[in-house]
Scaffold this motif. Structure first.
Motif, short mmCIF file in Angstrom:
data_model
loop_
_atom_site.label_atom_id
_atom_site.label_comp_id
_atom_site.label_asym_id
_atom_site.label_seq_id
_atom_site.Cartn_x
_atom_site.Cartn_y
_atom_site.Cartn_z
N LEU A 31 -4.34 63.44 21.99
CA LEU A 31 -3.49 63.76 20.95
C LEU A 31 -2.66 65.06 21.11
N VAL A 32 -3.44 66.03 21.17
CA VAL A 32 -2.65 67.32 21.29
C VAL A 32 -1.42 67.27 22.34
N ILE A 33 -2.09 66.85 23.43
CA ILE A 33 -1.25 66.80 24.77
C ILE A 33 0.23 65.99 24.30
N GLN A 68 10.92 60.59 22.49
CA GLN A 68 10.27 61.39 21.69
C GLN A 68 8.92 60.00 20.89
N TYR A 69 9.69 59.10 20.41
CA TYR A 69 9.20 57.99 19.78
C TYR A 69 8.11 57.46 20.80
N SER A 70 8.54 56.77 21.99
CA SER A 70 8.03 56.52 23.21
C SER A 70 6.60 57.30 23.42
N ILE A 71 6.84 58.66 23.52
CA ILE A 71 5.73 59.55 23.83
C ILE A 71 4.55 59.25 22.88
N TYR A 72 4.84 59.42 21.54
CA TYR A 72 4.07 59.28 20.24
C TYR A 72 3.15 58.06 20.60
N VAL A 73 3.96 56.77 20.84
CA VAL A 73 3.10 55.68 21.04
C VAL A 73 2.31 55.47 22.15
N VAL A 74 2.91 55.87 23.09
CA VAL A 74 2.07 55.81 24.50
C VAL A 74 0.84 56.69 24.41
N GLY A 75 1.04 57.86 24.01
CA GLY A 75 -0.09 59.01 23.77
C GLY A 75 -0.98 58.22 22.76
N PHE A 76 -0.61 57.81 21.79
CA PHE A 76 -1.76 57.30 20.78
C PHE A 76 -2.52 55.98 21.37
N VAL A 77 -1.82 55.37 22.19
CA VAL A 77 -2.48 54.28 22.46
C VAL A 77 -3.62 54.54 23.67
N ALA A 79 -4.94 57.37 23.78
CA ALA A 79 -5.87 58.47 23.22
C ALA A 79 -7.10 57.34 22.66
N VAL A 80 -6.58 56.33 21.88
CA VAL A 80 -7.44 55.22 21.49
C VAL A 80 -8.28 54.54 22.66
N SER A 81 -7.56 54.48 23.65
CA SER A 81 -8.39 54.01 24.62
C SER A 81 -9.50 54.69 25.30
N ALA A 82 -9.26 55.81 25.24
CA ALA A 82 -10.33 56.92 25.52
C ALA A 82 -11.79 56.89 24.83
N MET A 87 -8.80 47.25 23.04
CA MET A 87 -7.59 47.25 22.38
C MET A 87 -7.19 45.89 21.68
N SER A 88 -7.76 44.69 22.38
CA SER A 88 -7.74 43.50 21.73
C SER A 88 -8.19 43.24 20.46
N LYS A 89 -9.50 43.95 20.17
CA LYS A 89 -10.14 43.85 18.95
C LYS A 89 -9.44 44.69 17.99
N LEU A 90 -8.78 45.91 18.65
CA LEU A 90 -8.02 46.73 17.63
C LEU A 90 -6.73 45.81 17.10
N ALA A 91 -6.00 45.31 18.04
CA ALA A 91 -5.01 44.54 17.73
C ALA A 91 -5.40 43.41 16.43
N LEU A 92 -6.42 42.85 16.57
CA LEU A 92 -6.93 41.63 15.69
C LEU A 92 -7.19 42.65 14.39
N MET A 93 -7.67 43.67 14.22
CA MET A 93 -8.02 44.38 13.11
C MET A 93 -6.74 44.87 12.51
N ALA A 94 -5.80 45.58 13.29
CA ALA A 94 -4.52 45.93 12.96
C ALA A 94 -3.77 44.65 11.96
N SER A 95 -3.85 43.54 12.79
CA SER A 95 -3.20 42.34 11.88
C SER A 95 -3.74 41.98 10.72
N ALA A 96 -5.07 42.10 10.68
CA ALA A 96 -5.82 41.82 9.65
C ALA A 96 -5.26 42.90 8.24
#
Length: 289
Positions: A31-33, A68-77, A79-82, A87-96
Motif C-alpha cells: 500500500l505504501v509503495i 494514477q487511478y490505475s496504479i491505485y487499483v492495481v496496487g490495492f488488488v 496488496a489484498v492478494s498478498a 479474490m473470487s470470494k472477495l468479489a462475491l462479498m463486494a457484490s453483496a
C-alpha cells in the motif's frame, strides 16, 4: 523464537483463513509503495504539463490522471492478494455489500463517474476559462475524483462537485478556440455625428494593445438603439487568448480608451435628464380673509 517463527506468527484466524505477520507486513508495504508510485507519477506528469501547447497539456493531464487511478487499483488488488484472500470470494462479498455501499456513497460515486466523463469527453480541460449558471467565472486548475478546482480572477479557489458540471449549464469560453469577441456597450448624446463616433471608437480599440485586427476579426461598431437620453452603440472586439480570462480588466481598458477618444473629438457623453413641467390650476378659489 527464531525469525522464521516471528514471520509466521498467526494474527487472525477466521474459519479456514489465518492471517500471519508476513502477510500483514507485505500488505502494508505494498500500500505504501502504491501511494508513493502514484504520487511520483502525478509529479512527473505535472512537470510535463508545463509546455506551450494547451492541447499537449490537456492530453498529458488526462493520461496522468488515468495512470494514477490505475496504479491505485492495481496496487490495492495486489496488496489484498498478498493477504492470501481468495479474490473470487472477495468479489462475491463486494457484490453483496454493493447495494448498501452504493446507497451510502452514491454522491461520491456520482461525482467520481462525472469526473471520468469530464476527462474522457474533454468538455472541460485544465486551463479552460468557464462560467457557471450562478455567474461564477474562473479557470479550471485541477480535475479531482470528487470535485473540480476553479480559481477566480480574485485568486479564490472554489471546489465544484463534478456532477454539477456534467448536469448543469457551463459556458466554456476557451473550449475550441482561445480567442473570443467581447461587446462593450456605450452611449453618446443625441445630435452627435455618428461617423465621428465610429471613427473615435475604432481609434480607441486600436490603442488597446491586445486588440486583434486580422482579417475577419476587425473591431466593429454597431448602433444598437435610442435610449432615454443617448444614442446607444456597442463596440465588438476580438482579443488575444491571454486577455480572455480577464474580462473585468478588459472592459475597463476599453471603456477608458473610449472615454479618452470621445473627449478628444469633443463628443458629449450623455447623462440622464428630466424636464419638469409645472401646471397651474385656474379653477382654484382664492382664500378668504
Amino acid at each position: 523464537m527464531d525469525n522464521e517463527n516471528i514471520w509466521q506468527t498467526p494474527l487472525l484466524h477466521v474459519g479456514n483463513y489465518t492471517l500471519v505477520t508476513s502477510q500483514l507486513l507485505t500488505f502494508i508495504v505494498m500500500l505504501v509503495i502504491t501511494y508513493i508510485a502514484a504520487k511520483i507519477i502525478n509529479k512527473v506528469f505535472h512537470r510535463l504539463t508545463h509546455k506551450d501547447s494547451s492541447m499537449t497539456v490537456a492530453h498529458l493531464y488526462i493520461i496522468g490522471r488515468f495512470a494514477q487511478y490505475s496504479i491505485y487499483v492495481v496496487g490495492f488488488v495486489l496488496a489484498v492478494s498478498a493477504l492470501g484472500i481468495d479474490m473470487s470470494k472477495l468479489a462475491l462479498m463486494a457484490s453483496a455489500l454493493g447495494v448498501g455501499i452504493g446507497l451510502g456513497l452514491q454522491g461520491i460515486v456520482n461525482n467520481f463517474v462525472s469526473g471520468l466523463a469530464i476527462l474522457l469527453e474533454r468538455s472541460l480541460k485544465v486551463g479552460d476559462f468557464i462560467e457557471l449558471d450562478t455567474g461564477l467565472t474562473g479557470e479550471v486548475i485541477e480535475i479531482h475524483m470528487r470535485a473540480t478546482l476553479i480559481r477566480t480572477n480574485d485568486n479564490v479557489d472554489i471546489l465544484i462537485p463534478n456532477a454539477e458540471l456534467t448536469n448543469g449549464k457551463v459556458i466554456n469560453w476557451t473550449l475550441e478556440e482561445s480567442v473570443r469577441r467581447f461587446r462593450i456597450p456605450f452611449g453618446v448624446a443625441y445630435g452627435s455625428d455618428k461617423d465621428v463616433v465610429k471613427k473615435a471608437v475604432l481609434e480607441a480599440a486600436s490603442s488597446v494593445q491586445y486588440t486583434l485586427d486580422n482579417e475577419g476579426r476587425e473591431p466593429i461598431v454597431w448602433m444598437t438603439g435610442f435610449g432615454d437620453s443617448s444614442l446607444n452603440f456597442t463596440l465588438g472586439v476580438w482579443v488575444t487568448a491571454e486577455q480572455v480570462k480577464r474580462p473585468t480588466a478588459l472592459t475597463s481598458d476599453y471603456l477608458w480608451a473610449i472615454d479618452d477618444a470621445l473627449r478628444k473629438y469633443k463628443i458629449e457623453i450623455p447623462f440622464p435628464q428630466r424636464d419638469l413641467h409645472i401646471r397651474s390650476n385656474s379653477t382654484q378659489q382664492p382664500l378668504e380673509n
